[in-house]
Structure formats: structure tokens, C-alpha cells
Design an enzyme around this catalytic site. Sequence first.
Site, mmCIF file in Angstrom:
data_model
loop_
_atom_site.group_PDB
_atom_site.id
_atom_site.type_symbol
_atom_site.label_atom_id
_atom_site.label_comp_id
_atom_site.label_asym_id
_atom_site.label_seq_id
_atom_site.Cartn_x
_atom_site.Cartn_y
_atom_site.Cartn_z
ATOM 1 N N ASP A 21 0.844 -1.198 0.000
ATOM 2 C CA ASP A 21 0.000 0.000 0.000
ATOM 3 C C ASP A 21 0.876 1.243 0.000
ATOM 4 O O ASP A 21 2.001 1.213 0.484
ATOM 5 C CB ASP A 21 -0.903 -0.022 1.248
ATOM 6 C CG ASP A 21 -2.153 0.830 1.088
ATOM 7 O OD1 ASP A 21 -3.252 0.257 0.979
ATOM 8 O OD2 ASP A 21 -2.039 2.082 1.064
ATOM 9 N N ASP A 69 3.915 1.990 -4.262
ATOM 10 C CA ASP A 69 3.085 2.852 -5.106
ATOM 11 C C ASP A 69 2.798 2.030 -6.365
ATOM 12 O O ASP A 69 3.700 1.771 -7.158
ATOM 13 C CB ASP A 69 3.836 4.140 -5.453
ATOM 14 C CG ASP A 69 3.028 5.029 -6.398
ATOM 15 O OD1 ASP A 69 1.955 4.597 -6.880
ATOM 16 O OD2 ASP A 69 3.474 6.158 -6.657
ATOM 17 N N VAL A 70 1.550 1.615 -6.525
ATOM 18 C CA VAL A 70 1.237 0.686 -7.628
ATOM 19 C C VAL A 70 1.492 1.298 -9.003
ATOM 20 O O VAL A 70 1.559 0.561 -9.998
ATOM 21 C CB VAL A 70 -0.228 0.166 -7.563
ATOM 22 C CG1 VAL A 70 -0.459 -0.732 -6.365
ATOM 23 C CG2 VAL A 70 -1.248 1.305 -7.635
ATOM 24 N N TYR A 112 -12.508 8.016 -13.534
ATOM 25 C CA TYR A 112 -12.760 6.792 -12.762
ATOM 26 C C TYR A 112 -13.428 5.740 -13.649
ATOM 27 O O TYR A 112 -13.028 4.578 -13.657
ATOM 28 C CB TYR A 112 -13.626 7.125 -11.536
ATOM 29 C CG TYR A 112 -13.699 6.002 -10.527
ATOM 30 C CD1 TYR A 112 -12.641 5.739 -9.673
ATOM 31 C CD2 TYR A 112 -14.832 5.191 -10.441
ATOM 32 C CE1 TYR A 112 -12.699 4.703 -8.745
ATOM 33 C CE2 TYR A 112 -14.904 4.150 -9.518
ATOM 34 C CZ TYR A 112 -13.833 3.919 -8.669
ATOM 35 O OH TYR A 112 -13.891 2.893 -7.757
ATOM 36 N N LYS A 122 -11.778 2.123 -14.581
ATOM 37 C CA LYS A 122 -12.424 0.871 -14.169
ATOM 38 C C LYS A 122 -12.914 0.070 -15.367
ATOM 39 O O LYS A 122 -12.916 -1.173 -15.338
ATOM 40 C CB LYS A 122 -13.558 1.158 -13.181
ATOM 41 C CG LYS A 122 -13.069 1.676 -11.839
ATOM 42 C CD LYS A 122 -12.116 0.689 -11.141
ATOM 43 C CE LYS A 122 -11.719 1.145 -9.759
ATOM 44 N NZ LYS A 122 -10.819 0.197 -9.075
ATOM 45 N N THR A 159 -16.430 2.476 2.795
ATOM 46 C CA THR A 159 -14.990 2.543 3.082
ATOM 47 C C THR A 159 -14.588 4.017 3.124
ATOM 48 O O THR A 159 -15.370 4.894 2.759
ATOM 49 C CB THR A 159 -14.157 1.847 1.984
ATOM 50 O OG1 THR A 159 -14.326 2.592 0.766
ATOM 51 C CG2 THR A 159 -14.574 0.402 1.772
#
Length: 241
Positions: free
Chosen positions: A36, A55-56, A148, A152, A183
Site C-alpha cells: 500500500d 506505489d502501484v 474513474y 475501471k 470505506t
Amino acid sequence: MRFKGKVALVTGGYRGMGGAAAKGMAREGATVISADIIEGAPADAEKGITYRKLDVSSPAAWQILVDAIAAEHGCIDILVNAAGVTEERSEVHGTDLAAWEKVVAVNQTGVMLGMRAVCALMLGRGPLSIINVSSIWGLVAGSGQLSYHASKGAVTLMTLNAAVTYAARGIRANAVLPGLIDTEMVRDQDPAMRAETISNTPMNRIGTADEVAKAILFLASDEASYITGALLPVDGGFTAR
Ligand SMILES: NC(=O)c1ccc[n+]([C@@H]2O[C@H](COP(=O)([O-])OP(=O)(O)OC[C@H]3O[C@@H](n4cnc5c(N)ncnc54)[C@H](O)[C@@H]3O)[C@@H](O)[C@H]2O)c1
């Protein structure tokens, strides 16, 4: 103990759905590496999870992490790509380029980099189960949040592509498509936007991270051995309409 002896790498594993999936797999016997952008372990850390910083969106960081896991454990059996970010609500004509690039870098490029690094490690070495966290907005449209949706939508199709590419070579790839889930990501969201999504959800409520984690665990497990390329909505019926 569905995951005894398995090594699982979970991005976004510090909290939220990734956190719930990491804990669920650890409780069922997996050795879990949570990766993460937030450094360190959360207060409610579970035994069996190692928390690493990643950091992805960084290809170099992915390589360092996957090499380290390979050196320590020899393999990765499960990859859960749950890290993600969202954006301020804007419409197509107001898309901010910097915000677009950030969302695409984390949500889309991050998933590609993760699949690339782990598939390169595991191809020809043993089975691998990939679970990508897409969204209802990776299947149908809401209003606004173009970046977004773009990211996705890409996660959804990248999942199908990986599933077809590797179906005969021991790698399964599936996605969960959560609806509105309680969340940190949505806690600060405009209450009107939340209310609108809930009112369009046939079950008429928000979901929990644990409800999504249960679907992730099923797809990760050997119970799903003949399932690849599945897009599983966990959305209280939102996309059934
Ligand atoms: N909450 C919802 O309603 C909802 C609905 C559909 C899909 N999703 C998706 O579910 C996934 C999990 O989100 P969540 O709702 O649990 O939110 P969350 O904010 O609680 O968790 C996201 C995690 O990703 C981490 N992260 C962010 N950027 C990162 C980066 N560059 N590198 C590594 N880690 C990074 C965060 O630190 C955090 O731990 C995301 O991909 C999100 O887009 C959320």
C-alpha cells in the site's frame, strides 16, 4: 483453511476492501503481503500479514517488491489488485488533466503493472489466481467521474484479456465489481451522491468491505477452479436493472 500454504499479494491492503481481503486470507492460512502507499501496519493488523510500502503506479517499485517476495517465498499464488483512488466529481467538459492522469496511473496502469510483474514470475511455474477490483462504474455509467469510469472500464477489459490469454496456462483472472461500499473512499463523498446511488440499489443499502472480501476470497480459492474471466458484481443488485 482454504489458503493454507498459499502466498497472496494484496494491493491496497492497508484498509478498505483490500484490507478485508488480506485479513480474510490470513485467517484462512495464507501468507499475505499487503502492499500500500500508506506505510506501516494498521492498528487492527492481522497475524500472518506483512505490510509493505508500494506505489502501484511505479514499475520499478513493483519489480523490487515481486523480486523480494520471489526470493523469500519462491512464488505468488494469489494477486489481488485492490488499490484505487477516486476523483472530485466533474463532467466530461471539466475533466482536469492532472486528476485524470493520477486516476489512470493508479487504477489502470497500477493493475497492468501488477499483472505484468506477477504473471512474468508465475507463468510456467504454477497456478496463479488474479482478482482485480473493478467497479459498477467499470460496467455501466453514472454521471460524471469520467477518469474513474475510464480506469475501471479498463480494469474490466484487462481482466477478460488476461483470462483469455492465460486460460490454458494455469492463470485465472477474475474481477469483482463493487457497488457503493462503506470505506474511507466514499465516507467524504457528497451525501446527495451517496443517497442517489443507494436509492438506485435494489437492496436499498450500502455494502460492507467484508461482503466484497468474501467474493474475492471465493474467486481466489480452488473452489473457483473452473472460473476465469468472471465479472462478479457485489452491488446489491445495482447492475441487474
Ligand atoms: N468504496 C466503494 O464504493 C467502491 C466501489 C467500487 C469500487 N471500489 C474500488 O475498490 C478498491 C478499494 O477501495 P476502497 O473502497 O476499499 O477504498 P480505500 O480508500 O479504503 O482503499 C484503497 C486503498 O488503496 C491504497 N492506495 C491508493 N493509492 C495507492 C497507490 N498509488 N499505491 C498503493 N496503494 C494505494 C490506499 O492507501 C488504500 O489503502 C479501489 O480500487 C476502488 O476504486 C470502491
